[in-house]
Design an enzyme around this catalytic site. Sequence first.
Site, PDB file in Angstrom:
ATOM      1  N   HIS A  94      44.771  87.654  61.089  1.00  0.00           N
ATOM      2  CA  HIS A  94      44.862  87.911  59.836  1.00  0.00           C
ATOM      3  C   HIS A  94      45.985  89.465  59.867  1.00  0.00           C
ATOM      4  CE1 HIS A  94      44.061  88.832  55.825  1.00  0.00           C
ATOM      5  NE2 HIS A  94      44.195  89.886  55.840  1.00  0.00           N
ATOM      6  N   GLU A  95      44.988  90.164  60.642  1.00  0.00           N
ATOM      7  CA  GLU A  95      45.654  91.572  60.357  1.00  0.00           C
ATOM      8  C   GLU A  95      46.816  91.797  61.364  1.00  0.00           C
ATOM      9  OE1 GLU A  95      44.173  93.677  59.197  1.00  0.00           O
ATOM     10  OE2 GLU A  95      42.411  92.480  59.007  1.00  0.00           O
ATOM     11  N   HIS A 140      49.616  90.235  57.767  1.00  0.00           N
ATOM     12  CA  HIS A 140      50.057  91.351  57.568  1.00  0.00           C
ATOM     13  C   HIS A 140      50.908  92.127  58.301  1.00  0.00           C
ATOM     14  CE1 HIS A 140      47.160  91.989  54.462  1.00  0.00           C
ATOM     15  NE2 HIS A 140      46.029  91.304  55.101  1.00  0.00           N
ATOM     16  N   GLU A 197      46.803  88.703  51.103  1.00  0.00           N
ATOM     17  CA  GLU A 197      45.506  88.716  51.708  1.00  0.00           C
ATOM     18  C   GLU A 197      45.593  86.729  51.728  1.00  0.00           C
ATOM     19  OE1 GLU A 197      43.671  90.273  53.411  1.00  0.00           O
ATOM     20  OE2 GLU A 197      44.147  92.178  52.099  1.00  0.00           O
TER      21      GLU A 197
END
Length: 301
Positions: free
Chosen positions: A154-155, A158, A216
């Site tokens: 997820h990170e 970004h 997100e």
Amino acid sequence: MRKLKHLAACVSMFAVLGAGHAGMAAAQDSRNATVQDGIAVRPLSRLTKYVPAETINEAAAQQYTQMMSQAQQRGVLLPPSHPEVQRLRAIAKRIIPHASRWNKDASQWQWQVNVIDSKDVNAFCMPGGRIGFFTGILTSLKLTDDEVAAVMGHEISHALREHSREKMAKQTVTNGLARLGGFAASAIFGVDPSFSDMLASYGAQLYGLKFSRDDEREADLVGLDIAARAGYDPRAGVVLWRKMAALNKRAPIELLSTHPGGESRIADMNAHMNLLLPVYARAKGTTVARLPAYQTNVALR
């Protein structure tokens, strides 16, 4: 110095031209989408070209180095020999080769993974592949390797999808001509005293940056995609967010303040399992039908 003058001139030109094109570019971005294996994502924003990758990467490197240096001085930066550091670096080593399918520049990034001993339930990835985890997220949530991969994916996503660069570009637009006029003057007169201030300003915003719900959602799905290709179970993403929601009921956690949670995100992940599970199954050399049920390490209500 010539490079700084060129950067100042480019930013100043944006002050004149960017405002007129920003709305149109944003509108086009919202209408168009690209699809990889059925996961729909927005095209990388055209606005990012107004914040040079070199600038934001330098800012990220500066802030990351400063953070790790301060952590080391305070005795809270875990050494490379620590089991948790080795664990996270091993997970990253499996995930990183799949990152470039979402951003070709990722193959050239100088990836770093470090762990800070802190109760904070948080993690991040700065532009250029600079990853940080706090021990709080590992211990409070009792994360399995699959769940660590979901957080890390997820990170990383970004950074791959350039969300911070896009957000800063939009902020540059909204700051108006007055602030950017100084860069034009600097370019003309051969002095650029504001460059270091701009760099520091960008760096200060990189950690803890709040992203939109669309960002997100995209990070959730792209993150699970690269984790699944690395052989980590994408169903861990659903369990991860349930764990965070349960923990948040007892004490609000920072990660959920910057990463909007909710059943809608879990539903969105579940809605894409028909795309993610085959990818994971292939990585494990099996079929979806033969996959065992996902097992976490704590009881969830």
